[in-house]
Design a protein around this motif. Structure first.
Motif, PDB file in Angstrom:
ATOM      1  N   PHE A   1       0.879  -1.078  -0.201  1.00  0.00           N
ATOM      2  CA  PHE A   1      -0.101  -0.229   0.034  1.00  0.00           C
ATOM      3  C   PHE A   1       0.424   0.982   0.074  1.00  0.00           C
ATOM      4  CE2 PHE A   1      -2.023   3.348   2.721  1.00  0.00           C
ATOM      5  CZ  PHE A   1      -3.274   3.984   1.914  1.00  0.00           C
TER       6      PHE A   1
ATOM      7  N   PHE B   1      -5.722   1.049   8.147  1.00  0.00           N
ATOM      8  CA  PHE B   1      -5.106  -0.106   7.255  1.00  0.00           C
ATOM      9  C   PHE B   1      -5.621  -1.766   7.559  1.00  0.00           C
ATOM     10  CE2 PHE B   1      -2.652  -3.204   5.167  1.00  0.00           C
ATOM     11  CZ  PHE B   1      -2.467  -2.656   3.439  1.00  0.00           C
TER      12      PHE B   1
ATOM     13  N   GLU C   1      -8.856   2.125   1.849  1.00  0.00           N
ATOM     14  CA  GLU C   1      -6.912   2.395   0.715  1.00  0.00           C
ATOM     15  C   GLU C   1      -6.929   3.848   0.293  1.00  0.00           C
ATOM     16  OE1 GLU C   1      -8.341  -0.111   0.343  1.00  0.00           O
ATOM     17  OE2 GLU C   1      -7.682  -2.251   0.314  1.00  0.00           O
TER      18      GLU C   1
ATOM     19  N   TYR D   1      -5.477   7.545   1.157  1.00  0.00           N
ATOM     20  CA  TYR D   1      -4.789   8.001  -0.084  1.00  0.00           C
ATOM     21  C   TYR D   1      -5.430   9.680   0.317  1.00  0.00           C
ATOM     22  CZ  TYR D   1      -4.041  10.029  -4.653  1.00  0.00           C
ATOM     23  OH  TYR D   1      -3.261  10.644  -5.519  1.00  0.00           O
TER      24      TYR D   1
END
Ligand code: SF4
Lengths: 424, 258
Positions: free
Chosen positions: B16, B79, B87, B91
């Motif tokens: 990730f 997470f 995700e 971000y």
């Protein structure tokens, strides 16, 4: 190990110890640096909860429930016709270690009825703790109950192995103590407390000079008061608690609603309800004194000797002091924010952080998690809507109770929430 | 014209972080970030698969750390929630973090920040619960063994706690739902993936793999739990609030209850 016999003893001696609530496993600083067993450096973990909702974090037992004394409020008292049992020292050590290794507990809480003499009993408690530390290399939490009347030398030794020591004062007033525990003197309680307090101070100052000085009762000392067994007021209780916090450096005072365990004309009859809501109000008050910067006289005094049962003590205080309100959420200082009903310390923290970015309005406050149904009567924020200008205390109280009936009712049934530091 | 993409990664935390690195470096307009196992590419966007690269992941990690330690913790915990589309949310959170001078980790009046901190909080609560509810059983091989079935993937988060607490015993904690465990051999903790046939939940059903005394201790604990209850104060609602029923099957003190 004869498991059947141990099981029987454990049932008897856990049953007898369960009324002691002065039992938590936090606040110590004993880290596992020797590759031994256990660690008690964190906040303490509640591994389970009993069906009455109390947390189980320690193996809480009596060494024995034989007792030469006859305190009226106690199941273990001499005149009570119950099964008696006593653990051997090694048995308590084995139980503690085996429970700890399975992650059932954070450590041991060991108390005892008094057999033979206070010193003889205290010596046995110390022997358990010493074995755990020295032979088993155990770093978990140990709380020893100081036996009232035990000698200074033993109190000194106990603190070298235990994380916490406590003497339960049990009855908040001296006259009540005379009535219910005629065998005991007030000094029997205060003398060991004073000894522990002084040892803690001394060890701390020595540690500053000589780093290898051993730890002495690193989690401090605590005490417990039984509530509702004698006719004392909330003011009596909280003033007495304040006295112990101040003069004996108590880490915690616990309030335990009396569970009737004896037919005795001096006491509430068997079957009388445990005063759980009152107990909760006392804990809330204790919390306000220790963390919210309140003075005990602000909450309890001659004009107001008992806490309200229908509202929490902070709301009670705010309603009696409406002249301090409303306060501006975007300007008020930390202490004042903490005094607003419906805003707990966590919310105070969030407000202080969030208002650095922008002025907060009702929407923000709601998102942050403030109990607006209570707070809105006491605050201004970045909005013109201030609709509560002309309400008096009775009106506000009525509206809060009405609008949050569900919530308050929930509070009635979850009194012990406070142990989890819920906002008040 | 629009360089909007679905980025696909291997599902690991390092993967990730690498994805974040790539998104920044290549100035991708990210429309979605998906694990390769659940990947269902959007109709209108292009996909790009990112290969995990630890050094790139590290740079992102360090970059976040420089900004704010609590943001770092929030990101890692959130997470592990495995929640849908976490995700993309992360971000956005990281973008905010890097474009603002002051740390935004405490700006709870912002929707994304609030959501991430709530997710992190739920995961934190589950971590704490697992530290409490692990019940080891001693196997004949001398290993203290426990099954857990947490709502979130918390094994990596509880490893340190158990390592420092049980430094002198072998132990293995196994996540039944995710089919992997953490194992401590008196030196270090390792991740082990195994598929256990037999799930030792609570111990009404005794297994010959455990030491004989194991069940005696479970009995003692079960008994202790009962004798310490005060009947006149009973409050089952509060009880189940603290010990939700879905965990009961792994708790030795609850074995008669289900
Ligand atoms: S001395 Fe302690 S154990 Fe004995 S009756 Fe009094 S309170 Fe109970």
């Amino acid at each position: 190990m004869d498991f059947d016999r141990i099981k029987e003893k454990l049932n008897i001696l856990a049953d007898a110890a369960k009324y002691d609530v002065s039992c938590s496993s936090s606040g110590s600083k004993r880290t596992n640096t020797n590759k031994g067993l256990g660690d008690s450096s964190g906040m303490g973990i509640c591994h389970s909860y009993t069906e009455d909702g109390r947390c189980v974090s320690l193996l809480k037992i009596l060494m024995t429930n034989y007792c030469i004394f006859d305190c009226a409020y106690c199941v273990t008292r001499k005149s009570n016709d119950i099964k008696r049992a006593a653990f051997k020292i090694q048995e308590v050590v084995d139980l503690t270690i085996n429970f700890y290794r399975r992650n059932y507990i954070e450590g041991l809480f060991l108390s005892s009825g008094i057999f033979k003499s206070p010193d003889y009993t205290m010596e046995r408690l110390i022997a358990v703790a010493k074995k755990l530390r020295e032979e088993e290399n155990f770093n978990g939490y140990i709380h020893l109950k100081s036996i009232p009347g035990a000698s200074d030398e033993l109190m000194r030794e106990a603190g070298l192995y235990a994380d916490r020591l406590s003497v339960n004062i049990e009855v908040p007033t001296i006259s009540g103590l005379k009535l219910l525990a005629p065998d005991k003197k007030h000094e029997d309680f205060t003398k060991p407390m004073l000894k522990v307090k002084n040892e803690i101070i001394q060890y701390k100052s020595e540690k500053k000079l000589i780093r290898s000085t051993p730890k002495y009762a690193p989690a401090g000392q605590s005490t417990q008061m039984i509530i509702g067994a004698t006719g004392e007021s909330d003011k009596d209780i909280m003033y007495s608690a304040t006295h112990y916090y101040k003069n004996y450096n108590m880490k915690r005072v616990y309030y335990s609603g009396y569970v009737p365990v004896a037919e005795d004309i001096r006491l509430p009859a068997i079957g009388t309800q445990v005063p759980m809501l009152r107990e909760n109000r006392l804990y809330q008050t204790d919390w306000l004194l220790r963390f919210y910067g309140f003075n005990v006289q602000e909450i309890l005094n001659n004009n107001h000797p008992n806490l309200d049962i229908d509202i929490d003590p902070k709301l009670g205080w705010a309603l009696r002091n409406l002249n301090h309100f409303p306060i501006d959420i975007n300007k008020a200082d930390k202490l004042m924010l903490a005094r607003v009903p419906g805003i707990g310390l966590k919310s105070v923290h969030k407000i202080l952080n969030a208002r650095r970015f922008r002025n907060l309005n009702w929407e923000h406050l709601k998102k942050i998690g403030i109990a607006l149904n209570r707070a809105k009567y006491f605050i201004l924020c970045d909005s013109n809507k201030w609709v509560h200008r002309d309400l008096d205390a009775d009106k506000i109280k009525g509206m809060i109770i009405q609008n949050s009936a569900g919530k308050f009712r929930k509070e009635y049934s979850t009194q012990l929430e406070l142990f989890n530091s819920k906002a008040v | 014209m629009n360089n909007s993409k679905v980025l696909i990664y291997d599902g690991s935390f390092n993967g990730f972080l690498t994805t974040i690195f790539v998104a920044f470096e290549e100035k991708v307009t990210v429309s979605q970030i998906q694990k390769e196992t659940v990947c269902q590419s959007g109709l209108f966007s292009e996909t790009q698969t990112v290969l995990t690269q630890v050094d790139k992941a590290k740079r992102v990690w360090n970059g976040i750390q420089k900004k704010s330690n609590s943001a770092l913790k929030n990101i890692y915990f959130a997470f592990q929630s495995e929640s849908q589309d976490v995700e993309l949310l992360l971000y956005r959170y990281i973008c905010k973090l890097f474009t603002h001078e002051t740390s935004i980790a405490y700006d709870y009046s912002d929707g994304v920040v609030l959501k991430i901190s709530q997710l992190a909080k739920s995961v934190g609560r589950e971590k704490h619960r697992m530290e409490a509810f692990v019940r080891f059983q001693l196997t004949k091989d001398g290993i203290y063994f426990a099954n857990i079935e947490p709502d979130f993937d918390v094994l990596p988060l509880i490893s340190k706690h158990f390592r420092s607490r049980y430094a002198d015993q072998y132990w293995l904690i196994y996540d039944v739902k995710r089919k992997y465990g953490i194992y401590y051999d008196l030196e270090k903790v390792e991740i082990v993936s195994l598929d256990l046939f037999e799930i030792h939940s609570n111990s009404i059903h005794k297994s010959h793999k455990m030491t004989a005394n194991e069940y005696d201790y479970q009995d003692l604990w079960n008994n202790y739990f009962k004798s310490t209850n005060i009947k006149s104060r009973i409050n089952l609602k509060l009880h189940t609030q603290h010990v939700p029923k879905r965990y009961w099957k792994y708790l030795s003190e609850k074995k008669q209850a289900i």
